[in-house]
Design a protein around this motif. Structure first.
Motif, mmCIF file in Angstrom:
data_model
loop_
_atom_site.group_PDB
_atom_site.id
_atom_site.type_symbol
_atom_site.label_atom_id
_atom_site.label_comp_id
_atom_site.label_asym_id
_atom_site.label_seq_id
_atom_site.Cartn_x
_atom_site.Cartn_y
_atom_site.Cartn_z
ATOM 1 N N LEU A 81 40.183 -17.248 -42.581
ATOM 2 C CA LEU A 81 38.864 -17.503 -42.087
ATOM 3 C C LEU A 81 38.085 -18.690 -42.993
ATOM 4 O O LEU A 81 37.690 -18.463 -43.906
ATOM 5 C CB LEU A 81 37.815 -16.123 -42.130
ATOM 6 C CG LEU A 81 38.306 -14.999 -41.273
ATOM 7 C CD1 LEU A 81 37.497 -14.082 -41.478
ATOM 8 C CD2 LEU A 81 38.322 -15.444 -39.727
ATOM 9 N N LEU A 105 27.632 -13.514 -36.808
ATOM 10 C CA LEU A 105 28.173 -13.976 -35.446
ATOM 11 C C LEU A 105 26.960 -14.783 -34.821
ATOM 12 O O LEU A 105 27.118 -16.004 -34.459
ATOM 13 C CB LEU A 105 28.576 -12.968 -34.467
ATOM 14 C CG LEU A 105 29.781 -12.453 -35.118
ATOM 15 C CD1 LEU A 105 29.971 -11.114 -33.950
ATOM 16 C CD2 LEU A 105 31.046 -13.371 -34.834
ATOM 17 N N PRO A 111 33.523 -16.944 -36.201
ATOM 18 C CA PRO A 111 33.620 -16.868 -34.845
ATOM 19 C C PRO A 111 33.907 -15.442 -34.199
ATOM 20 O O PRO A 111 33.858 -14.544 -35.038
ATOM 21 C CB PRO A 111 35.273 -17.559 -34.665
ATOM 22 C CG PRO A 111 35.834 -17.388 -36.457
ATOM 23 C CD PRO A 111 34.361 -17.027 -37.189
ATOM 24 N N VAL A 112 33.770 -15.652 -32.904
ATOM 25 C CA VAL A 112 33.760 -14.336 -32.390
ATOM 26 C C VAL A 112 34.930 -13.657 -32.470
ATOM 27 O O VAL A 112 36.287 -14.273 -31.950
ATOM 28 C CB VAL A 112 33.208 -14.533 -30.831
ATOM 29 C CG1 VAL A 112 33.693 -13.187 -29.919
ATOM 30 C CG2 VAL A 112 32.019 -15.014 -30.494
ATOM 31 N N ASP A 113 35.230 -12.488 -33.019
ATOM 32 C CA ASP A 113 36.452 -11.739 -33.262
ATOM 33 C C ASP A 113 35.973 -10.353 -33.587
ATOM 34 O O ASP A 113 34.761 -9.994 -33.828
ATOM 35 C CB ASP A 113 37.371 -12.514 -34.304
ATOM 36 C CG ASP A 113 38.880 -12.061 -33.939
ATOM 37 O OD1 ASP A 113 38.995 -11.067 -33.282
ATOM 38 O OD2 ASP A 113 39.450 -13.073 -34.221
ATOM 39 N N GLU A 114 37.041 -9.325 -34.027
ATOM 40 C CA GLU A 114 36.595 -8.155 -34.733
ATOM 41 C C GLU A 114 37.031 -8.342 -36.174
ATOM 42 O O GLU A 114 37.953 -8.867 -36.554
ATOM 43 C CB GLU A 114 37.503 -7.115 -34.058
ATOM 44 C CG GLU A 114 36.984 -6.768 -32.604
ATOM 45 C CD GLU A 114 37.413 -5.632 -31.935
ATOM 46 O OE1 GLU A 114 38.092 -4.687 -32.703
ATOM 47 O OE2 GLU A 114 37.627 -5.426 -30.689
ATOM 48 N N TYR A 115 36.108 -7.546 -37.017
ATOM 49 C CA TYR A 115 36.263 -7.988 -38.440
ATOM 50 C C TYR A 115 36.295 -6.404 -39.330
ATOM 51 O O TYR A 115 35.810 -5.556 -38.670
ATOM 52 C CB TYR A 115 35.034 -8.794 -38.938
ATOM 53 C CG TYR A 115 35.235 -10.132 -38.410
ATOM 54 C CD1 TYR A 115 36.150 -10.851 -38.839
ATOM 55 C CD2 TYR A 115 34.194 -10.334 -37.411
ATOM 56 C CE1 TYR A 115 36.245 -12.323 -38.479
ATOM 57 C CE2 TYR A 115 34.518 -11.746 -36.632
ATOM 58 C CZ TYR A 115 35.502 -12.600 -37.441
ATOM 59 O OH TYR A 115 35.416 -13.900 -36.880
ATOM 60 N N LYS A 145 39.838 -10.604 -40.615
ATOM 61 C CA LYS A 145 39.968 -10.180 -38.926
ATOM 62 C C LYS A 145 40.766 -9.064 -38.926
ATOM 63 O O LYS A 145 41.430 -8.669 -39.715
ATOM 64 C CB LYS A 145 40.719 -11.314 -38.421
ATOM 65 C CG LYS A 145 40.082 -12.425 -38.150
ATOM 66 C CD LYS A 145 41.087 -13.530 -37.356
ATOM 67 C CE LYS A 145 39.941 -14.820 -37.023
ATOM 68 N NZ LYS A 145 40.703 -16.005 -36.378
ATOM 69 N N THR A 147 40.646 -4.303 -37.178
ATOM 70 C CA THR A 147 39.834 -3.329 -36.806
ATOM 71 C C THR A 147 40.513 -2.267 -37.661
ATOM 72 O O THR A 147 41.753 -2.027 -38.175
ATOM 73 C CB THR A 147 40.081 -2.942 -35.443
ATOM 74 O OG1 THR A 147 41.296 -2.879 -35.081
ATOM 75 C CG2 THR A 147 39.212 -4.115 -34.573
#
Length: 153
Positions: A81, A105, A111-115, A145, A147
């Motif tokens: 990232l 965000l 960037p839009v994603d799950e972290y 990045k 979950t």
């Protein structure tokens, strides 16, 4: 099966705090109903309950949130990232981890994603406050990045 009232009474016995002045919070929610069981709020062994005292100058943040203090932390991204960027942010210690993620965000830092957020080698729970995680002024929080499931405040 303790009630909120009996929890307040136990706190009073331990440190002499006035029961009438106490406001209890769990995971950012005020525990209002004195006769409700603490388990109805999701409180388990080792859960953190925050105690605030009512005063004439008491202010609440975002209506149902205990007041907090601003802290400066550094969010460091993984090499996948932003090439391991170090991002300083100022945030309330009463903010939840998911709110910190939304802030990053919104500011287009991530960037839009799950972290996944890591503090002191521990995965942080999205629904818990930075204070609950022991985050202090000047601490580093690492973001990756992905979950992780489960976990309670």
């Amino acid at each position: 099966m303790d009630t909120v009232q009996s929890l307040k009474e136990k706190i009073h016995i331990v440190d002499g705090t006035s029961i009438k002045r106490m406001i209890l919070y769990f995971c950012g929610t005020e525990m209002e109903d004195e006769f409700r069981s603490v388990t109805e709020y999701g409180i388990e062994e080792r859960s953190e309950v925050i105690v605030f005292l009512k005063s004439s100058t008491r202010e609440m943040v975002n209506n149902n949130r205990p007041p907090g203090k601003f802290i400066n932390v550094v969010v460091e991204t993984s090499s996948s990232l932003l090439n391991s960027a170090k991002i300083p942010i100022e945030i309330l210690d009463s903010s939840r981890v998911d709110e910190m993620g939304k802030l990053l965000l919104e500011r287009k830092i991530l960037p839009v994603d799950e972290y996944i957020f890591i503090h002191k080698q521990r995965v942080m729970n999205d629904g818990c406050s930075l204070r609950w995680h022991g985050v202090e002024n000047g601490d580093y929080i690492y973001v990756f990045k992905g979950t992780v499931g489960g976990g309670e405040c």
